[in-house]
Design a protein around this motif. Structure first.
Motif, PDB file in Angstrom:
ATOM      1  N   ARG A 127      34.250  15.682  32.344  1.00 36.90           N
ATOM      2  CA  ARG A 127      33.026  14.710  33.156  1.00 36.90           C
ATOM      3  C   ARG A 127      32.288  13.850  32.128  1.00 36.90           C
ATOM      4  N   LEU A 128      31.874  12.894  32.545  1.00 37.03           N
ATOM      5  CA  LEU A 128      31.340  11.730  31.569  1.00 37.03           C
ATOM      6  C   LEU A 128      30.213  12.270  30.957  1.00 37.03           C
ATOM      7  N   ALA A 129      29.454  13.230  31.561  1.00 34.00           N
ATOM      8  CA  ALA A 129      28.177  13.631  30.801  1.00 34.00           C
ATOM      9  C   ALA A 129      28.663  14.409  29.636  1.00 34.00           C
ATOM     10  N   ASP A 130      29.603  14.988  29.671  1.00 38.89           N
ATOM     11  CA  ASP A 130      30.256  15.809  28.310  1.00 38.89           C
ATOM     12  C   ASP A 130      30.965  14.965  27.199  1.00 38.89           C
ATOM     13  N   LEU A 131      31.005  13.617  27.619  1.00 41.04           N
ATOM     14  CA  LEU A 131      31.649  12.743  26.613  1.00 41.04           C
ATOM     15  C   LEU A 131      30.898  11.850  25.897  1.00 41.04           C
ATOM     16  N   LEU A 132      29.489  11.778  26.209  1.00 43.41           N
ATOM     17  CA  LEU A 132      28.461  11.011  25.609  1.00 43.41           C
ATOM     18  C   LEU A 132      27.773  11.643  24.596  1.00 43.41           C
ATOM     19  N   SER A 133      27.521  10.894  23.585  1.00 49.76           N
ATOM     20  CA  SER A 133      26.287  11.345  22.484  1.00 49.76           C
ATOM     21  C   SER A 133      25.014  10.851  22.826  1.00 49.76           C
TER      22      SER A 133
ATOM     23  N   VAL B  94      36.238  11.144  23.005  1.00 44.14           N
ATOM     24  CA  VAL B  94      36.913  10.018  23.639  1.00 44.14           C
ATOM     25  C   VAL B  94      36.668   8.802  22.843  1.00 44.14           C
ATOM     26  N   ASP B  95      37.762   8.143  22.739  1.00 46.60           N
ATOM     27  CA  ASP B  95      37.790   6.677  22.173  1.00 46.60           C
ATOM     28  C   ASP B  95      36.953   5.886  22.897  1.00 46.60           C
ATOM     29  N   PRO B  96      35.963   5.104  22.291  1.00 48.06           N
ATOM     30  CA  PRO B  96      35.172   4.001  23.043  1.00 48.06           C
ATOM     31  C   PRO B  96      35.793   3.047  23.896  1.00 48.06           C
ATOM     32  N   ASN B  97      37.067   2.456  23.222  1.00 47.71           N
ATOM     33  CA  ASN B  97      37.683   1.492  24.142  1.00 47.71           C
ATOM     34  C   ASN B  97      38.302   2.170  25.132  1.00 47.71           C
TER      35      ASN B  97
END
Length: 242
Positions: free
Chosen positions: A5-11, A116-119
């Motif tokens: 989930r996107l929410a789990d990939l963000l700092s 996750v890789d930013p690109n």
């Protein structure tokens, strides 16, 4: 490989800012990136970005960093729904005259690079947007359309390969994107040169004025005439026609 989930990939993630249009005490100038600017910003063009004055403490906290992705949270049209994204590259920030922030109708996404890789994240979101798999999160009852970011971030599954594969895929796609940017800049330079040449020759009559003033006309000399048998003729006319 797994669904995340996107929410789990963000700092870090925050809504954007709009600030004031004029200098204000306790505020600092910033370039504000709106959804309508995404395409230009993607290729390093900041000419459309407005300068706004953002409260200094908020600007320090929300200023855009290299590798951040911005997502459009409001706006869009029937044919161009919300949810578009743009990746912020380091060169863009180096060339900027002021710090960058995203507009109030956008949202800043800062990936956790251990997850996750930013690109890759940018390209993944692009891949979900283009075939309209994000469309269920685009709502418009009246007025401005909105993207239901929280529901999307917490519920939409993003299929991710391992981090090493992410980096390999992102490297290839980013190299192609850089080539597109280079070609775009070359085309802009050629178009500007063509416009300048046209104006000089056919509006300002530069070569004519130069010749009248005794200066070289800086035009290419007339070509040496070709023998008649080498000149082009319409089909069916002249020697050798069939």
């Amino acid at each position: 490989m797994a669904d995340r989930r996107l929410a789990d990939l963000l700092s870090f993630t925050r809504d954007g800012e709009w600030g004031h249009g004029e200098p204000t005490d306790g505020h600092s100038p910033a370039l504000v990136v709106r959804g309508t600017d995404f395409q230009n910003v993607r290729y390093g063009d900041m000419r459309s970005l407005p300068v706004r004055y953002i409260r200094s403490d908020i600007l320090e906290r929300k200023r855009i960093r290299p590798g951040d992705t911005l997502i459009e949270a409001a706006g869009g049209t029937k044919d161009q729904p919300t949810g578009r994204t743009v990746l912020i590259k380091n060169k863009l920030l180096e060339d900027a005259s002021h710090p960058l922030v995203c507009a109030s109708f956008s949202r800043l996404l800062r990936p956790n690079v251990s997850e996750v890789d930013p690109n890759f994240l940018f390209w993944k979101l692009q891949d979900e947007y283009a075939p309209r798999r994000m469309l269920p999160y685009h709502i418009q009852h009246t007025g401005v359309a909105r993207f239901q970011y929280t529901q999307f971030a917490e519920n939409f599954p993003l299929y991710l390969p391992t981090i090493s594969i992410q980096r390999s895929i992102a490297a290839v796609l980013s190299a192609l994107d850089d080539k597109i940017e280079l070609n775009r800049r070359m085309n802009e330079t050629l178009e500007a040169s063509a416009r300048a040449l046209f104006r000089d020759w056919f509006v300002d009559f530069g070569p004519t004025r130069a010749k009248a003033e005794g200066r070289p006309a800086y035009l290419a000399p007339d070509p040496v005439p070709r023998p008649p048998w080498q000149r082009w003729r319409p089909r069916g006319v002249g020697m050798g026609a069939t």
